[in-house]
Design a protein around this motif. Sequence first.
Motif, PDB file in Angstrom:
ATOM      1  N   SER A 176       0.850  -1.190   0.000  1.00 48.37           N
ATOM      2  CA  SER A 176       0.000   0.000   0.000  1.00 48.37           C
ATOM      3  C   SER A 176       0.890   1.246   0.000  1.00 48.37           C
ATOM      4  N   PRO A 177       0.348   2.406  -0.370  1.00 49.34           N
ATOM      5  CA  PRO A 177       1.193   3.609  -0.480  1.00 49.34           C
ATOM      6  C   PRO A 177       1.976   3.947   0.781  1.00 49.34           C
ATOM      7  N   SER A 178       1.404   3.739   1.956  1.00 49.51           N
ATOM      8  CA  SER A 178       2.119   4.034   3.195  1.00 49.51           C
ATOM      9  C   SER A 178       3.139   2.964   3.542  1.00 49.51           C
ATOM     10  N   GLY A 179       3.020   1.793   2.910  1.00 44.63           N
ATOM     11  CA  GLY A 179       3.887   0.677   3.210  1.00 44.63           C
ATOM     12  C   GLY A 179       3.390  -0.216   4.324  1.00 44.63           C
ATOM     13  N   ARG A 180       2.262   0.152   4.969  1.00 45.39           N
ATOM     14  CA  ARG A 180       1.797  -0.651   6.096  1.00 45.39           C
ATOM     15  C   ARG A 180       1.365  -2.048   5.678  1.00 45.39           C
ATOM     16  N   TRP A 181       0.594  -2.135   4.568  1.00 41.13           N
ATOM     17  CA  TRP A 181       0.038  -3.422   4.147  1.00 41.13           C
ATOM     18  C   TRP A 181       0.739  -3.931   2.899  1.00 41.13           C
ATOM     19  N   LEU A 182       0.951  -5.234   2.851  1.00 37.08           N
ATOM     20  CA  LEU A 182       1.376  -5.913   1.637  1.00 37.08           C
ATOM     21  C   LEU A 182       0.189  -6.745   1.158  1.00 37.08           C
ATOM     22  N   TYR A 183      -0.349  -6.400  -0.014  1.00 36.60           N
ATOM     23  CA  TYR A 183      -1.494  -7.111  -0.576  1.00 36.60           C
ATOM     24  C   TYR A 183      -1.005  -8.243  -1.479  1.00 36.60           C
ATOM     25  N   VAL A 184      -1.667  -9.404  -1.407  1.00 32.27           N
ATOM     26  CA  VAL A 184      -1.280 -10.579  -2.177  1.00 32.27           C
ATOM     27  C   VAL A 184      -2.482 -11.070  -2.985  1.00 32.27           C
ATOM     28  N   ALA A 185      -2.345 -11.069  -4.322  1.00 34.28           N
ATOM     29  CA  ALA A 185      -3.376 -11.593  -5.214  1.00 34.28           C
ATOM     30  C   ALA A 185      -3.206 -13.104  -5.330  1.00 34.28           C
ATOM     31  N   LEU A 186      -4.283 -13.837  -5.074  1.00 32.16           N
ATOM     32  CA  LEU A 186      -4.268 -15.296  -5.157  1.00 32.16           C
ATOM     33  C   LEU A 186      -5.007 -15.723  -6.416  1.00 32.16           C
ATOM     34  N   GLU A 187      -4.317 -16.478  -7.271  1.00 33.60           N
ATOM     35  CA  GLU A 187      -4.865 -16.837  -8.577  1.00 33.60           C
ATOM     36  C   GLU A 187      -6.062 -17.774  -8.466  1.00 33.60           C
ATOM     37  N   THR A 188      -6.120 -18.538  -7.408  1.00 39.76           N
ATOM     38  CA  THR A 188      -7.232 -19.463  -7.196  1.00 39.76           C
ATOM     39  C   THR A 188      -7.666 -19.397  -5.735  1.00 39.76           C
ATOM     40  N   GLY A 189      -8.869 -19.895  -5.466  1.00 38.61           N
ATOM     41  CA  GLY A 189      -9.297 -20.028  -4.077  1.00 38.61           C
ATOM     42  C   GLY A 189     -10.414 -19.117  -3.635  1.00 38.61           C
ATOM     43  N   GLY A 190     -10.741 -18.081  -4.414  1.00 36.20           N
ATOM     44  CA  GLY A 190     -11.890 -17.248  -4.077  1.00 36.20           C
ATOM     45  C   GLY A 190     -11.679 -16.268  -2.948  1.00 36.20           C
ATOM     46  N   ARG A 191     -10.428 -15.970  -2.609  1.00 31.73           N
ATOM     47  CA  ARG A 191     -10.141 -14.935  -1.617  1.00 31.73           C
ATOM     48  C   ARG A 191      -8.705 -14.468  -1.817  1.00 31.73           C
ATOM     49  N   ASN A 192      -8.394 -13.305  -1.271  1.00 33.80           N
ATOM     50  CA  ASN A 192      -7.050 -12.752  -1.320  1.00 33.80           C
ATOM     51  C   ASN A 192      -6.598 -12.491   0.111  1.00 33.80           C
ATOM     52  N   LEU A 193      -5.439 -11.877   0.257  1.00 31.73           N
ATOM     53  CA  LEU A 193      -4.985 -11.590   1.617  1.00 31.73           C
ATOM     54  C   LEU A 193      -4.127 -10.339   1.635  1.00 31.73           C
ATOM     55  N   ARG A 194      -3.951  -9.817   2.866  1.00 30.04           N
ATOM     56  CA  ARG A 194      -2.995  -8.750   3.082  1.00 30.04           C
ATOM     57  C   ARG A 194      -2.237  -9.019   4.381  1.00 30.04           C
ATOM     58  N   PHE A 195      -1.011  -8.481   4.414  1.00 30.66           N
ATOM     59  CA  PHE A 195      -0.075  -8.775   5.496  1.00 30.66           C
ATOM     60  C   PHE A 195       0.378  -7.452   6.097  1.00 30.66           C
ATOM     61  N   ASP A 196       0.259  -7.312   7.421  1.00 30.67           N
ATOM     62  CA  ASP A 196       0.673  -6.092   8.117  1.00 30.67           C
ATOM     63  C   ASP A 196       2.196  -6.069   8.218  1.00 30.67           C
ATOM     64  N   MET A 197       2.831  -5.091   7.570  1.00 31.14           N
ATOM     65  CA  MET A 197       4.290  -5.045   7.506  1.00 31.14           C
ATOM     66  C   MET A 197       4.921  -4.533   8.804  1.00 31.14           C
ATOM     67  N   ASP A 198       4.100  -4.184   9.793  1.00 31.39           N
ATOM     68  CA  ASP A 198       4.615  -3.832  11.115  1.00 31.39           C
ATOM     69  C   ASP A 198       4.428  -4.978  12.104  1.00 31.39           C
ATOM     70  N   SER A 199       3.188  -5.463  12.201  1.00 28.69           N
ATOM     71  CA  SER A 199       2.874  -6.470  13.220  1.00 28.69           C
ATOM     72  C   SER A 199       3.021  -7.909  12.729  1.00 28.69           C
ATOM     73  N   GLY A 200       2.966  -8.119  11.398  1.00 29.72           N
ATOM     74  CA  GLY A 200       2.987  -9.471  10.849  1.00 29.72           C
ATOM     75  C   GLY A 200       1.624 -10.140  10.796  1.00 29.72           C
ATOM     76  N   GLU A 201       0.546  -9.380  11.105  1.00 28.09           N
ATOM     77  CA  GLU A 201      -0.808  -9.947  11.068  1.00 28.09           C
ATOM     78  C   GLU A 201      -1.193 -10.282   9.630  1.00 28.09           C
ATOM     79  N   LEU A 202      -1.860 -11.430   9.458  1.00 29.68           N
ATOM     80  CA  LEU A 202      -2.348 -11.869   8.161  1.00 29.68           C
ATOM     81  C   LEU A 202      -3.867 -11.782   8.142  1.00 29.68           C
ATOM     82  N   GLN A 203      -4.422 -11.083   7.143  1.00 30.63           N
ATOM     83  CA  GLN A 203      -5.880 -10.943   7.021  1.00 30.63           C
ATOM     84  C   GLN A 203      -6.344 -11.512   5.683  1.00 30.63           C
ATOM     85  N   TRP A 204      -7.371 -12.363   5.733  1.00 28.03           N
ATOM     86  CA  TRP A 204      -8.013 -12.856   4.521  1.00 28.03           C
ATOM     87  C   TRP A 204      -9.052 -11.833   4.058  1.00 28.03           C
ATOM     88  N   ILE A 205      -9.150 -11.664   2.736  1.00 30.70           N
ATOM     89  CA  ILE A 205     -10.084 -10.701   2.148  1.00 30.70           C
ATOM     90  C   ILE A 205     -11.019 -11.459   1.213  1.00 30.70           C
TER      91      ILE A 205
END
Length: 369
Positions: free
Chosen positions: A245-274
Amino acid sequence: MVATSLLLAACQAPTGLSQGRQLGVGSDKARPQVQQSAARTGIDVPLAWGGQLRCGKEGCRLVAVEHEKSTVVLYEVQGRQARLLDRQPVAYHPDGAIWLADDLVVAAVEGSFSLDVFRVVQGRLQLLQQIPIGISPRDVVLVQGSEGRFRLLATPYSGKEVVWVDYAPDQPDATRVQRALWCEAPWHPVRVHRAPGAPYGGVVTACLDEKRVVFVPEGDLLGVARNLVAVPGEVRIVPRQTRPSPSGRWLYVALETGGRNLRFDMDSGELQWIAAPLLGTVSVLPLADDLVIWAADSRLYFQRLAGDGAVLETRWLPVDGFATGLQLVDADVDGVQDLVVYNSAALPKKMGVEIIYGPLWEQAQPNMP
């Protein structure tokens, strides 16, 4: 791995596309078709696997590759018009091209196992140097550049070996090529400015044939890549592309299959499904920390997210193919950011490159096209 490769081939190529080996093509004097509307300009670059629009002292110019035609093309973009300047043949299957400076272009070419450097002289592409790198490159990225010296990263179409190239056009004999092992098919690497345990950032990439995202820190770019995100869940999940993301906080990951994507908190290491409205995505571009564009087959969808990754709103825009590359730039120089879309596969009479003029969120529609 075989199943993943077959799926990828299906995503990259429309039905009936010839997979025959080409050793090169001659110059095509016919002017490619350009389509224009109030909100976008389409440029006929067949199978635009990669490219970049740069606005500099020479105005705005687009460099892109015609993957199946084995050609690098140069366009001038002025206002909302695109004009072909030059087309130059290269070896079999160029996969990407970027700008190093206002007059320097480098293309990643599979068949010649090389990075081909061109100088732009009076609107023409003149081959300056072919740098042999020993792998068939899928991507080339400018990681560092100053005072006419450039550090480039080339990653492979398949395989685990990446190549770092230190290059100065005025000192071609001093070009240095170094190798490192990362992961299987590390596509679309990107520079990040922070990561857990690495406040100065480095380079990340999604591993297309492995369920992980890897990271190399700024202070050890030639070192071994380490896991940043290990994607949990089903074997079928394929990390396709990752972008910060522009601030660098989140790293977004596009998943080619599976019906969901994710993002990763570049400070805390938290993983969120989208949650995703479609089965898979091929690329991603965050517009803000909580506003992101995902690309799928013939569609872009915008998602506005809550702090926990829940989807607050989704909007849509149609595109002409598999939008493997997304670039944010003010293409018509009106002070509003526009979106350049590089369609790695498109149906006949559709555009390989599209410029969608902003404001982007406001033009997107609530209904799926």
